[in-house]
Design a protein around this motif. Structure first.
Motif, short mmCIF file in Angstrom:
data_model
loop_
_atom_site.label_atom_id
_atom_site.label_comp_id
_atom_site.label_asym_id
_atom_site.label_seq_id
_atom_site.Cartn_x
_atom_site.Cartn_y
_atom_site.Cartn_z
N GLU A 218 0.83 -1.22 0.00
CA GLU A 218 0.00 0.00 0.00
C GLU A 218 0.86 1.26 0.00
O GLU A 218 0.49 2.28 -0.60
N SER A 219 2.02 1.21 0.64
CA SER A 219 2.90 2.38 0.69
C SER A 219 3.38 2.82 -0.69
O SER A 219 3.73 3.98 -0.88
N GLY A 220 3.38 1.89 -1.65
CA GLY A 220 3.86 2.22 -2.98
C GLY A 220 2.77 2.50 -3.99
O GLY A 220 3.08 2.80 -5.15
N LEU A 221 1.51 2.42 -3.58
CA LEU A 221 0.44 2.64 -4.54
C LEU A 221 -0.74 3.40 -3.94
O LEU A 221 -1.41 4.16 -4.64
N GLY A 222 -0.98 3.22 -2.66
CA GLY A 222 -2.13 3.85 -2.02
C GLY A 222 -1.86 5.24 -1.47
O GLY A 222 -2.76 5.85 -0.89
N ARG A 223 -0.64 5.73 -1.65
CA ARG A 223 -0.29 7.05 -1.14
C ARG A 223 0.12 7.96 -2.29
O ARG A 223 1.16 7.75 -2.91
N PRO A 224 -0.70 8.95 -2.62
CA PRO A 224 -0.35 9.85 -3.73
C PRO A 224 0.78 10.79 -3.33
O PRO A 224 0.58 11.89 -2.82
N GLY A 225 1.99 10.34 -3.57
CA GLY A 225 3.18 11.10 -3.21
C GLY A 225 4.40 10.51 -3.89
O GLY A 225 4.26 9.72 -4.85
N PRO A 226 5.58 10.84 -3.45
CA PRO A 226 6.81 10.41 -4.14
C PRO A 226 7.02 8.91 -4.17
O PRO A 226 7.74 8.40 -5.05
N ARG A 227 6.38 8.16 -3.26
CA ARG A 227 6.59 6.71 -3.25
C ARG A 227 5.75 5.99 -4.30
O ARG A 227 5.86 4.76 -4.45
N LEU A 228 4.95 6.71 -5.07
CA LEU A 228 4.23 6.07 -6.17
C LEU A 228 5.18 5.41 -7.15
O LEU A 228 4.80 4.43 -7.81
N VAL A 229 6.37 5.92 -7.25
CA VAL A 229 7.33 5.32 -8.18
C VAL A 229 7.68 3.90 -7.76
O VAL A 229 7.98 3.04 -8.61
#
Length: 250
Positions: A218-229
């Motif tokens: 979830e940290s890589g997809l559910g948070r609209p921020g720099p970790r989306l990459v």
């Protein structure tokens, strides 16, 4: 500046901007490094507003990307705290929010740099396919809840050369029946359960759809921020493993 962050996405942005030392209050879900000294004020949907007030922040950051956050925001504003509320539904919105937070903390140039880097990293993952693969991003298994048209997921997948299998369904997310999942004709299902301690792709595979499943925290997809990459890289790798023939045949 003394800052309070009530959602993990905003905490990740503050970390990318290099200002976590100024965070005096933070929600329980935020896991960005450097937040050890901040007061934990509860889960994002059950924030202890009085604890936030006692931390004396100059600015409180919230985000409506967490469904139900409106009630928390109303409480924070009623407490007389200066609040910046973000509401991203696309990747461009996310880039705008990074820039806006950068400007709000007095670092507009750094905000621009973080946003530009994220945009470039996402674009670098683009890949052409004979037919854009259809991807369904599942936020929860029982009932099945998945990202629909008005989600940053739609833009993110388009950047990778794929499409959201539910792009024609309005809203940010929607509960689905198994038949509706089947009717969406996904080439790939992404398991990214929000708040789950463990992702269990076997639960999705047991539905008998015969569709490959990829796991993205979830940290890589559910948070609209720099970790989306981070999520984008995992999805790109999963799409590459599908093979062009299977994508063309569906």
């Amino acid at each position: 500046m003394r800052l309070a962050s009530l959602t993990a996405s905003n905490s990740d942005i503050l970390a990318a901007l290099g200002v976590v030392e100024g965070v005096v209050a933070v929600d329980n879900h935020s896991d960005a490094p450097g937040l050890e000294r901040a007061v934990r004020v509860g889960p994002d949907l059950n924030i202890d507003v009085e604890a936030v007030r006692l931390a004396r922040p100059d600015l409180v950051l919230a985000s409506l990307s967490v469904p139900g956050m409106e009630r928390v925001v109303a409480g924070v504003r009623a407490a007389g705290l200066r609040t910046l509320v973000l509401d991203p539904v696309s990747v461009p919105d996310t880039l705008r929010d990074i820039r806006e937070i950068g400007a709000a903390v007095g670092l507009p140039e750094r905000g621009e740099a973080v946003a530009a880097r994220l945009e470039a990293e996402l674009r670098a993952l683009a890949r052409p396919f004979p037919r854009p693969p259809r991807v369904l991003v599942e936020w929860w298994p029982r009932p099945i809840i998945a990202a629909t048209r008005d989600s940053w997921v739609t833009d993110l997948l388009a950047t990778l050369g794929a499409v959201n299998a539910l792009a024609e369904r309005p809203g940010r997310s929607s509960p689905l029946t198994l038949e509706e999942v089947r009717a969406a004709r996904p080439d790939l299902i992404v398991c990214s359960w929000c708040g789950a301690r463990k992702l269990r792709p076997e639960v999705i595979e047991a539905r008998g759809l015969g569709v490959p499943v990829a796991c993205v925290p979830e940290s890589g997809l559910g948070r609209p921020g720099p970790r989306l990459v981070e999520g984008a890289r995992l999805i790109a790798a999963a799409l590459a493993r599908l093979g062009l023939e299977s994508i063309t045949a569906r």
